[in-house]
Design a protein around this motif. Structure first.
Motif, PDB file in Angstrom:
ATOM      1  N   GLN A   1      34.724  52.286  31.248  1.00 59.53           N
ATOM      2  CA  GLN A   1      33.632  52.378  32.221  1.00 59.53           C
ATOM      3  C   GLN A   1      34.216  52.625  33.608  1.00 59.53           C
ATOM      4  O   GLN A   1      35.405  52.377  33.839  1.00 59.53           O
ATOM      5  CB  GLN A   1      32.803  51.102  32.188  1.00 59.53           C
ATOM      6  N   PRO A   2      33.397  53.079  34.552  1.00 58.79           N
ATOM      7  CA  PRO A   2      33.912  53.315  35.904  1.00 58.79           C
ATOM      8  C   PRO A   2      34.518  52.034  36.484  1.00 58.79           C
ATOM      9  O   PRO A   2      33.941  50.959  36.352  1.00 58.79           O
ATOM     10  CB  PRO A   2      32.673  53.733  36.700  1.00 58.79           C
ATOM     11  N   PRO A   3      35.699  52.155  37.106  1.00 56.03           N
ATOM     12  CA  PRO A   3      36.334  50.963  37.661  1.00 56.03           C
ATOM     13  C   PRO A   3      35.564  50.409  38.852  1.00 56.03           C
ATOM     14  O   PRO A   3      34.800  51.110  39.496  1.00 56.03           O
ATOM     15  CB  PRO A   3      37.715  51.451  38.082  1.00 56.03           C
ATOM     16  N   SER A   4      35.797  49.128  39.106  1.00 58.54           N
ATOM     17  CA  SER A   4      35.249  48.462  40.282  1.00 58.54           C
ATOM     18  C   SER A   4      36.438  48.136  41.171  1.00 58.54           C
ATOM     19  O   SER A   4      37.102  47.122  40.985  1.00 58.54           O
ATOM     20  CB  SER A   4      34.510  47.189  39.859  1.00 58.54           C
ATOM     21  N   GLY A   5      36.753  49.054  42.086  1.00 59.44           N
ATOM     22  CA  GLY A   5      37.950  48.898  42.900  1.00 59.44           C
ATOM     23  C   GLY A   5      39.182  49.046  42.027  1.00 59.44           C
ATOM     24  O   GLY A   5      39.337  50.017  41.313  1.00 59.44           O
ATOM     25  N   ARG A   6      40.053  48.042  42.045  1.00 56.65           N
ATOM     26  CA  ARG A   6      41.272  48.074  41.228  1.00 56.65           C
ATOM     27  C   ARG A   6      41.053  47.403  39.880  1.00 56.65           C
ATOM     28  O   ARG A   6      42.011  47.122  39.163  1.00 56.65           O
ATOM     29  CB  ARG A   6      42.408  47.390  41.973  1.00 56.65           C
ATOM     30  N   ILE A   7      39.806  47.143  39.549  1.00 57.53           N
ATOM     31  CA  ILE A   7      39.497  46.486  38.279  1.00 57.53           C
ATOM     32  C   ILE A   7      38.923  47.511  37.307  1.00 57.53           C
ATOM     33  O   ILE A   7      37.912  48.145  37.577  1.00 57.53           O
ATOM     34  CB  ILE A   7      38.526  45.316  38.484  1.00 57.53           C
ATOM     35  N   ARG A   8      39.609  47.652  36.189  1.00 58.00           N
ATOM     36  CA  ARG A   8      39.160  48.570  35.142  1.00 58.00           C
ATOM     37  C   ARG A   8      38.319  47.811  34.138  1.00 58.00           C
ATOM     38  O   ARG A   8      38.517  46.613  33.923  1.00 58.00           O
ATOM     39  CB  ARG A   8      40.366  49.196  34.461  1.00 58.00           C
ATOM     40  N   ILE A   9      37.408  48.540  33.507  1.00 58.37           N
ATOM     41  CA  ILE A   9      36.498  47.910  32.548  1.00 58.37           C
ATOM     42  C   ILE A   9      36.533  48.706  31.250  1.00 58.37           C
ATOM     43  O   ILE A   9      36.309  49.915  31.240  1.00 58.37           O
ATOM     44  CB  ILE A   9      35.056  47.862  33.114  1.00 58.37           C
TER      45      ILE A   9
ATOM     46  N   ASP B   1      46.117  44.717  39.946  1.00 61.96           N
ATOM     47  CA  ASP B   1      45.045  45.319  39.159  1.00 61.96           C
ATOM     48  C   ASP B   1      44.328  44.228  38.361  1.00 61.96           C
ATOM     49  O   ASP B   1      44.822  43.106  38.222  1.00 61.96           O
ATOM     50  CB  ASP B   1      45.593  46.342  38.152  1.00 61.96           C
ATOM     51  N   GLY B   2      43.200  44.590  37.817  1.00 63.29           N
ATOM     52  CA  GLY B   2      42.468  43.700  36.927  1.00 63.29           C
ATOM     53  C   GLY B   2      41.877  44.494  35.786  1.00 63.29           C
ATOM     54  O   GLY B   2      41.661  45.703  35.898  1.00 63.29           O
ATOM     55  N   LEU B   3      41.624  43.805  34.692  1.00 65.09           N
ATOM     56  CA  LEU B   3      41.007  44.431  33.527  1.00 65.09           C
ATOM     57  C   LEU B   3      39.949  43.497  32.980  1.00 65.09           C
ATOM     58  O   LEU B   3      40.222  42.321  32.735  1.00 65.09           O
ATOM     59  CB  LEU B   3      42.055  44.710  32.435  1.00 65.09           C
ATOM     60  N   VAL B   4      38.747  44.036  32.819  1.00 74.82           N
ATOM     61  CA  VAL B   4      37.667  43.312  32.153  1.00 74.82           C
ATOM     62  C   VAL B   4      37.441  43.997  30.814  1.00 74.82           C
ATOM     63  O   VAL B   4      37.270  45.216  30.751  1.00 74.82           O
ATOM     64  CB  VAL B   4      36.364  43.336  32.981  1.00 74.82           C
TER      65      VAL B   4
END
Length: 118
Positions: free
Chosen positions: A12-20, A48-51
């Motif tokens: 899904q589209p990232p939210s800042g440096r957080i990927r989904i 970075d982050g990952l959900v």
């Protein structure tokens, strides 16, 4: 989007440096290599982050749980964060039994998971 034996993985589209990543279907012995590969392709960096959004997950066996624990370890090694979002009570139950709720970060929604990683 990747689909393999009842598992769909959608970035899904990232939210800042957080990927989904949205994972739906069955995460088991046959499909977990596909998630492992998708996680390897992300290349997380410090900060970075990952959900991993799992509201569409119908089944998760021990192999799938191992892939998620491995993803947590790789995120930590990279200096990144990992959060799981939207697990149904039935899917979350084995994680609780194994004590993984102390290791992994669980959230009701993607928004809450993103907020926790920011």
């Amino acid at each position: 989007m990747q689909h393999d034996h009842g598992l769909t993985i959608t970035s899904q589209p990232p939210s800042g440096r957080i990927r989904i990543l949205a994972v739906a279907g069955d995460l088991d012995h046959h499909t977990s290599p596909r998630l492992h590969e998708a996680l390897d392709e992300l290349g997380l960096a410090p900060g970075d982050g990952l959900v991993i959004e799992m509201s569409g997950l119908r089944f998760c066996d021990s192999t799938g749980i191992s892939v998620l624990v491995s993803a947590h370890q790789r995120a930590q090694d990279a200096g990144a964060g990992l959060a799981l979002a939207g697990l149904s009570p039935d899917i979350e139950h084995p994680f609780k039994i194994m004590g993984l709720t102390r290791l992994l970060s669980f959230h009701d929604s993607v928004d809450k998971a993103v907020a926790a990683l920011q």
